[in-house]
Write a protein that holds these residues in place. Structure first.
Motif: not given
Length: 340
Positions: A4-6, A8-9, A12-13, A223, A225, A228-229
């Motif tokens: 998961i790329s920075a 994408t994070w 999403t955030i 995972e 990510y 969190f999601t």
């Protein structure tokens, strides 16, 4: 582990913060009683956002990752319904005016997201460093499931909350909500309003739920990510869901028992994974699609059985369950009265 790329994070955030900001602005700018139509519209919106994200995620990172996300989302959504029970008890206990409930719920969700983000980071780090944490998480969930099942017909004692008792003891509190403010100045001194106490109660309850929900979702996926999601999208819809189903919560009489079964199942899943990794690879693991099927089946059976039960017995009332037994306040008062 997924790559998961920075970016994408960050996106999403950013999306989650944008949705939260809308809630905060609406709660602060236009306090009002949330009606059924409005609650339904927001609930559908948040579910569609969560589903759309899941479809994109599955298309981008594969069907297995998508299955893990949806399984995690369903687990967190089901646990959030139990969270709603406690929110209802808090709102009733402190007689929160209807026009301020929107604000209380939104701030409660923000607190929950912050705490769960911390626990997710801590849990992911511990699982990466120590594989026996799967065993500890599994045992924690099984213990929680047993306690929840034992006390499934009880309500948590909000008045006995440590933070609430300390705040009432050490802080001057106004008699009313003073227009939904957290603190005011009266007679030359700063005082907190009951709304401040309510937020303390909800924040501490959110902390307890995070202690259970994070190990539960790590039982579905490892995972960070996805963890969190799944948590974030389940919590984002909590405010609207509260106003939509608060009149129906009393009918879900078997929900606590169903959640206890789900937590126990995920606990066993975590222990089997630990045994497969650290004991012997011949130890079987429970695949995620099977987990999704079991969780969905338990929730479906619990919902149908609850509705049938309350239809036959209209006096039956649901309870969120408690992790420890406590003496009802009325009984405790009777004992104290009799002892004098």
């Amino acid at each position: 582990m997924l790559d998961i790329s920075a970016l994408t994070w960050a996106v999403t955030i950013g999306l989650i913060l944008a949705l939260l900001t809308v809630d905060l602005v609406l709660a602060a700018a236009r306090p009002h009683r949330v009606g059924f139509a409005e609650a339904t519209a927001w609930s559908v919106f948040y579910i569609l956002v969560a589903v759309a994200f899941g479809i994109w995620f599955a298309a981008r990172y594969g069907g297995e990752a998508g299955t893990e996300y949806f399984a995690g989302y369903i687990v967190e959504k089901s646990l959030s319904v139990d969270n709603l029970f406690v929110f209802v008890i808090i709102m009733t206990t402190f007689a929160v005016p209807a026009e301020h409930q929107h604000k209380v719920l939104t701030f409660g969700i923000v607190l929950a997201l912050v705490m769960r983000a911390i626990f997710i980071a801590l849990g992911a780090a511990l699982l990466a460093l120590f594989s026996f944490m799967f065993l500890l998480f599994g045992l924690l969930l099984i213990y929680t499931a047993v306690q929840l099942f034992r006390h499934r017909d009880e309500d948590p004692d909000i008045e006995d909350n440590v933070l609430v008792k300390a705040a009432r003891r050490f802080l001057p509190v106004t008699d009313d909500y003073v227009g939904g403010k957290l603190s005011v100045r009266e007679d030359g001194r700063r005082m907190v309003t009951p709304l401040f106490i309510v937020l303390l109660a909800i924040g501490s309850i959110d902390l307890l739920f995070a202690l259970d929900s994070i190990p539960a979702v790590f039982g579905v996926t490892r995972e960070p990510y996805i963890v969190f999601t799944a948590n974030a999208f389940a919590l984002l819809g909590l405010r609207a869901l509260f106003f939509l189903v608060k009149g129906m919560l009393d009918r879900l009489v078997y929900l606590s028992a169903g959640l206890a079964l789900i937590l126990a199942f995920i606990g066993v899943k975590l222990i089997l994974h630990w045994a497969h990794v650290d004991v012997h690879e011949a130890v079987p693991e429970i695949p995620t699609p099977l987990s999704l099927g079991v969780i969905g089946a338990v929730l479906a059976v619990v919902t149908v059985a609850s509705l049938l039960k309350t239809r036959r017995d209209p006096t039956a009332k649901a309870h969120p369950g408690s992790l420890r037994s406590h003496t009802p306040r009325s009984a405790e008062s009777d004992r104290q009265t009799g002892s004098h």
